[in-house]
Design a protein around this motif. Structure first.
Motif, mmCIF file in Angstrom:
data_model
loop_
_atom_site.group_PDB
_atom_site.id
_atom_site.type_symbol
_atom_site.label_atom_id
_atom_site.label_comp_id
_atom_site.label_asym_id
_atom_site.label_seq_id
_atom_site.Cartn_x
_atom_site.Cartn_y
_atom_site.Cartn_z
ATOM 1 N N PHE A 297 0.824 -1.210 0.000
ATOM 2 C CA PHE A 297 0.000 0.000 0.000
ATOM 3 C C PHE A 297 0.863 1.267 0.000
ATOM 4 O O PHE A 297 0.489 2.281 -0.590
ATOM 5 C CB PHE A 297 -0.919 0.017 1.236
ATOM 6 N N ASN A 298 2.018 1.216 0.653
ATOM 7 C CA ASN A 298 2.883 2.394 0.739
ATOM 8 C C ASN A 298 3.358 2.856 -0.633
ATOM 9 O O ASN A 298 3.599 4.047 -0.854
ATOM 10 C CB ASN A 298 4.092 2.102 1.626
ATOM 11 N N GLU A 299 3.508 1.899 -1.544
ATOM 12 C CA GLU A 299 3.992 2.236 -2.885
ATOM 13 C C GLU A 299 2.951 3.007 -3.685
ATOM 14 O O GLU A 299 3.279 3.667 -4.663
ATOM 15 C CB GLU A 299 4.365 0.947 -3.634
ATOM 16 N N ARG A 300 1.698 2.925 -3.258
ATOM 17 C CA ARG A 300 0.620 3.551 -4.032
ATOM 18 C C ARG A 300 0.190 4.920 -3.496
ATOM 19 O O ARG A 300 -0.742 5.526 -3.991
ATOM 20 C CB ARG A 300 -0.591 2.607 -4.081
ATOM 21 N N VAL A 301 0.886 5.379 -2.469
ATOM 22 C CA VAL A 301 0.562 6.690 -1.885
ATOM 23 C C VAL A 301 1.157 7.805 -2.736
ATOM 24 O O VAL A 301 2.318 7.754 -3.130
ATOM 25 C CB VAL A 301 1.098 6.788 -0.444
ATOM 26 N N ILE A 302 0.347 8.806 -3.027
ATOM 27 C CA ILE A 302 0.843 9.999 -3.719
ATOM 28 C C ILE A 302 1.190 11.023 -2.649
ATOM 29 O O ILE A 302 0.313 11.658 -2.053
ATOM 30 C CB ILE A 302 -0.200 10.560 -4.705
ATOM 31 N N GLY A 303 2.455 11.123 -2.381
ATOM 32 C CA GLY A 303 2.915 12.013 -1.317
ATOM 33 C C GLY A 303 4.331 11.665 -0.913
ATOM 34 O O GLY A 303 5.013 10.885 -1.570
ATOM 35 N N ILE A 304 4.754 12.233 0.183
ATOM 36 C CA ILE A 304 6.101 11.979 0.688
ATOM 37 C C ILE A 304 6.222 10.511 1.101
ATOM 38 O O ILE A 304 5.235 9.886 1.493
ATOM 39 C CB ILE A 304 6.402 12.913 1.879
ATOM 40 N N ASP A 305 7.418 9.933 0.994
ATOM 41 C CA ASP A 305 7.611 8.551 1.423
ATOM 42 C C ASP A 305 8.280 8.519 2.801
ATOM 43 O O ASP A 305 8.620 9.564 3.372
ATOM 44 C CB ASP A 305 8.410 7.753 0.393
ATOM 45 N N LEU A 306 8.460 7.329 3.337
ATOM 46 C CA LEU A 306 8.997 7.196 4.686
ATOM 47 C C LEU A 306 10.417 7.748 4.804
ATOM 48 O O LEU A 306 10.760 8.392 5.801
ATOM 49 C CB LEU A 306 8.969 5.721 5.118
ATOM 50 N N GLU A 307 11.233 7.513 3.804
ATOM 51 C CA GLU A 307 12.602 8.041 3.845
ATOM 52 C C GLU A 307 12.591 9.566 3.798
ATOM 53 O O GLU A 307 13.420 10.223 4.421
ATOM 54 C CB GLU A 307 13.436 7.477 2.694
#
Length: 318
Positions: A260-270
């Motif tokens: 699911f994290n790969e499909r977020v449009i926005g800043i990533d965890l790093e």
């Protein structure tokens, strides 16, 4: 009679002028014809000898100062702010929002970019901001909108409301927070406006983030239209214990395994880790493990939390 190389009479005289008559060291220096550096040393000597005793009276209803210090030391956090607990979740959220507003007013500086995530706690912040000057600060959402759920918990809306309260600027991200597949995400982020917005993520000075627990937030996640109950169960089975801006992490603060994290449009965890000052806001003992995971993953540097949850965190041995 002399102590520390100064007469008791001189120490008492200086102390009375400084503490009781509110004279500054320069004024005392001129009156007594002693250098300012000597006045400073005399006042220090007066404290060491017990002639001056400073007592801090804490007017707060509950003592949280020591608890905050213990948490800062245990988890190596820049600052911890503890608010009163309540059996009413709405009251905890309001108190967290008030504390966050006060903290932002204290630390925000002109020229900064402030990133915002989403949630029912963050939406409480704007109403408590007390500001009557124009600030040269820009608020931006750290991810796209949140679908079908209430508009006032969207990151765009919270960023806009904070910009209004601080008399600052706001830039909006016109995109969904999550897309169905990676191909659709690639289509979105190839847009030049979205690309320009992504460049702002590297310039964020302060990140204001809610910390969610997927099972506790299941109703909000379902209302967003981006998740089904099967998705939430899948996240639980995969070990998700927290989400920060719709990015899921496990108990060790890792999020690589969550598709699911790969499909977020926005800043990533790093990207979140690179923000100079990150503020995590969360209340409720049910979120304890989520908060601990966010700390372990080094996603937050400042924590705003309620008292019962804070005390429970101190009991953790790992």
């Amino acid at each position: 009679m002399e102590k520390k190389g100064y007469s008791v009479r001189l120490m008492v005289k200086c102390a009375k002028m400084y503490y009781e008559e509110s004279m500054n060291q320069g004024e005392i220096s001129e009156k007594l014809q002693i250098s300012k550096s000597s006045i400073s040393r005399i006042l220090s000597a007066a404290r060491e000898e017990g002639i001056v005793k400073i007592i801090v009276e804490n007017p707060l209803k509950d003592e949280h100062i020591d608890l905050e210090k213990e948490l800062e030391k245990k988890f190596n956090l820049k600052e911890v702010i503890v608010v009163d607990s309540s059996d009413k979740p709405e009251e905890i959220k309001r108190d967290l929002g008030r504390a966050a507003a006060e903290y932002l007013q204290r630390i925000i500086k002109d020229g900064q970019i402030v990133g915002i995530t989403w949630g029912t706690t963050l939406r409480e912040i704007p109403q408590f901001v007390k500001n009557d000057k124009k600030n040269k600060v820009t608020f931006i959402p750290m991810l796209g909108g949140i679908g079908e759920t209430e508009i006032d918990i969207h990151p765009n809306q919270i960023a806009l409301e904070l910009a209004k309260k601080f008399n600052g600027d706001c830039k909006l991200l016109h995109a969904p927070s999550i897309v169905d597949d990676l191909k659709r995400k690639e289509t979105f982020i190839q847009d030049k406006n979205i690309q320009g917005f992504y460049e702002l993520f590297d310039k964020i000075d302060i990140g204001v983030m809610g910390i969610g627990y997927p099972l506790l937030n299941s109703s909000t996640l379902l209302e967003s239209g981006y998740y089904t109950m099967n998705d939430i169960k899948r996240l639980e089975n995969e070990g998700a214990v927290a989400d920060i801006g719709s990015l899921f992490i496990d108990k060790d603060g890792k999020g690589d395994k969550f598709e699911f994290n790969e499909r977020v449009i926005g800043i990533d965890l790093e990207g979140i880790k690179k923000i100079p000052l990150t503020i995590g806001i969360a209340g409720s003992i049910l979120k304890k493990n989520a908060i601990l995971a966010a700390i372990k993953g080094k996603f937050i540097k400042v924590l705003i939390v309620d008292g019962i949850t804070a005390k429970s965190m101190l009991e953790e041995t790992n």
